[in-house]
Design a protein around this motif. Structure first.
Motif, PDB file in Angstrom:
ATOM      1  N   LEU A  28       0.840  -1.208   0.000  1.00  0.00           N
ATOM      2  CA  LEU A  28       0.000   0.000   0.000  1.00  0.00           C
ATOM      3  C   LEU A  28       0.872   1.255   0.000  1.00  0.00           C
ATOM      4  CD1 LEU A  28      -2.577  -1.177   2.688  1.00  0.00           C
ATOM      5  CD2 LEU A  28      -3.128  -0.653   0.292  1.00  0.00           C
ATOM      6  N   MET A  29       0.571   2.144  -0.933  1.00  0.00           N
ATOM      7  CA  MET A  29       1.393   3.350  -1.095  1.00  0.00           C
ATOM      8  C   MET A  29       1.330   4.282   0.123  1.00  0.00           C
ATOM      9  SD  MET A  29       3.304   4.776  -3.456  1.00  0.00           S
ATOM     10  CE  MET A  29       2.749   4.320  -5.101  1.00  0.00           C
ATOM     11  N   ASP A  30       0.127   4.511   0.664  1.00  0.00           N
ATOM     12  CA  ASP A  30       0.012   5.533   1.715  1.00  0.00           C
ATOM     13  C   ASP A  30       0.832   5.203   2.968  1.00  0.00           C
ATOM     14  OD1 ASP A  30      -1.482   6.997  -0.024  1.00  0.00           O
ATOM     15  OD2 ASP A  30      -3.416   6.498   0.864  1.00  0.00           O
ATOM     16  N   PRO A  31       0.714   3.993   3.532  1.00  0.00           N
ATOM     17  CA  PRO A  31       1.574   3.713   4.694  1.00  0.00           C
ATOM     18  C   PRO A  31       3.060   3.655   4.328  1.00  0.00           C
ATOM     19  CG  PRO A  31       0.159   1.815   4.193  1.00  0.00           C
ATOM     20  CD  PRO A  31      -0.294   2.939   3.328  1.00  0.00           C
ATOM     21  N   TYR A  32       3.361   3.273   3.080  1.00  0.00           N
ATOM     22  CA  TYR A  32       4.760   3.249   2.632  1.00  0.00           C
ATOM     23  C   TYR A  32       5.336   4.672   2.702  1.00  0.00           C
ATOM     24  CZ  TYR A  32       8.709   1.888  -0.486  1.00  0.00           C
ATOM     25  OH  TYR A  32       9.958   1.631  -1.030  1.00  0.00           O
ATOM     26  N   LEU A  33       4.578   5.628   2.183  1.00  0.00           N
ATOM     27  CA  LEU A  33       5.048   7.028   2.202  1.00  0.00           C
ATOM     28  C   LEU A  33       5.040   7.579   3.623  1.00  0.00           C
ATOM     29  CD1 LEU A  33       3.254   8.421  -0.996  1.00  0.00           C
ATOM     30  CD2 LEU A  33       5.616   7.591  -0.786  1.00  0.00           C
ATOM     31  N   GLU A  34       4.046   7.162   4.400  1.00  0.00           N
ATOM     32  CA  GLU A  34       3.975   7.598   5.803  1.00  0.00           C
ATOM     33  C   GLU A  34       5.225   7.135   6.560  1.00  0.00           C
ATOM     34  OE1 GLU A  34       2.494  10.120   7.864  1.00  0.00           O
ATOM     35  OE2 GLU A  34       1.388   9.719   6.027  1.00  0.00           O
ATOM     36  N   GLY A  35       5.621   5.899   6.317  1.00  0.00           N
ATOM     37  CA  GLY A  35       6.844   5.359   6.937  1.00  0.00           C
ATOM     38  C   GLY A  35       8.044   6.205   6.568  1.00  0.00           C
ATOM     39  N   TRP A  36       8.168   6.546   5.289  1.00  0.00           N
ATOM     40  CA  TRP A  36       9.291   7.378   4.849  1.00  0.00           C
ATOM     41  C   TRP A  36       9.262   8.769   5.482  1.00  0.00           C
ATOM     42  CZ3 TRP A  36      13.779   6.062   3.413  1.00  0.00           C
ATOM     43  CH2 TRP A  36      13.973   4.859   2.743  1.00  0.00           C
ATOM     44  N   LYS A  37       8.055   9.313   5.622  1.00  0.00           N
ATOM     45  CA  LYS A  37       7.962  10.657   6.222  1.00  0.00           C
ATOM     46  C   LYS A  37       8.439  10.627   7.676  1.00  0.00           C
ATOM     47  CE  LYS A  37       4.093  12.992   4.996  1.00  0.00           C
ATOM     48  NZ  LYS A  37       2.695  13.100   4.469  1.00  0.00           N
ATOM     49  N   GLY A  38       8.085   9.565   8.377  1.00  0.00           N
ATOM     50  CA  GLY A  38       8.548   9.413   9.757  1.00  0.00           C
ATOM     51  C   GLY A  38      10.061   9.280   9.825  1.00  0.00           C
ATOM     52  N   LEU A  39      10.638   8.529   8.885  1.00  0.00           N
ATOM     53  CA  LEU A  39      12.106   8.372   8.860  1.00  0.00           C
ATOM     54  C   LEU A  39      12.781   9.722   8.586  1.00  0.00           C
ATOM     55  CD1 LEU A  39      12.381   5.025   6.860  1.00  0.00           C
ATOM     56  CD2 LEU A  39      12.960   5.369   9.265  1.00  0.00           C
TER      57      LEU A  39
END
Ligand code: 1PX
Length: 214
Positions: A28-39
């Motif tokens: 899923l794209m949204d949690p993938y990008l969310e993970g990156w934003k947190g990093l």
């Protein structure tokens, strides 16, 4: 430490990668990008030497968020739907110079390669001795992954930034997930999920011959 105590810490960020995979192994794209934003938020606490890395990651996340809010947003719900959509509409450049606008496939490939670095770095952090140097762990994991895709000037700037990383002890504390033992345990819990996302993406890209996109 209860999950609820981890308001700003990395536990929540790394666990986000757990929610990326659907039951049928799609990412899923949204949690993938969310993970990156947190990093990236965590990276931003590490000082100005890392800002060129942070800027590049933010730019790539932004490209993907634009796809997710644009006219074709439904086609970008998962990495699998993105690949299917972009390939069947000839939106991916396989050679340079580019004739299409930046594709989602090449943008995610850059983040995907960085996820490999993250996997190696976190595993190094998790399994190393208390007196290990974070800069060495980071350099080794970078050289074994991302560095192979970067020109000399980027490699040089990255290795100078790594040199400024704090000790392993401080680094684990900065992760804000309790004691160092708790931080190490959290890495052990989170890593299998990050590895799974990495492996699923890797085989998707290999299947469609997308691993060398310029
Ligand atoms: C518990 C640990 C958490 C640490 C969180 C750190 C988050 C790091 C996020 C790194 C994201 C890097 C994305 C890089 C993508 C990339 O390879 N871009 C290059 C190619 O893009 P292009 O569009 O030109 O084809 C671009 O040339 C890169 C430029 C910036 C330099 C990238 C160096 C990456 C080093 C990664 C290691 C980060 C070190 C963090 C210290 C802990």
């Amino acid at each position: 430490m209860a999950d609820g105590d981890d308001v700003n810490g990395l536990r929540k960020v790394l666990v986000t990668f757990k929610s990326c995979l659907t039951d049928n192994q799609e990412v899923l794209m949204d949690p993938y990008l969310e993970g990156w934003k947190g990093l990236v938020r965590f990276l931003n606490t590490m000082g100005a030497m890392f800002s060129f890395i942070s800027k590049d990651a933010v730019a790539k996340i932004q490209i993907m968020e634009n796809f997710r809010s644009g006219e074709q947003k439904e086609n970008y719900i998962t990495l699998q739907s993105m690949v299917g959509y972009e390939l069947s509409n000839s939106l991916v450049d396989f050679t340079q110079p580019y004739s299409c606008p930046t594709s989602g496939c090449r943008t995610i490939l850059r983040l995907h390669r960085a996820l490999h670095w993250l996997q190696l770095f976190l595993e190094g952090l998790r399994t190393s001795d208390a007196d290990s140097r974070t800069s060495v762990l980071c350099t080794d994991s970078y050289n074994a992954s991302l560095a192979n895709y970067h020109p000399w000037i980027i490699r040089k700037a990255a290795s100078m930034a790594f040199y400024t990383l704090p000790t392993r002890d401080t680094f684990l504390k900065n992760m804000n997930v309790g004691t160092n033992e708790e931080a190490v345990a959290m890495l052990g819990e989170a890593l299998p999920h990050i590895s799974q996302v990495y492996e699923v993406t890797e085989s998707l890209y290999a299947q469609h011959k997308l691993l060398d996109l310029p």
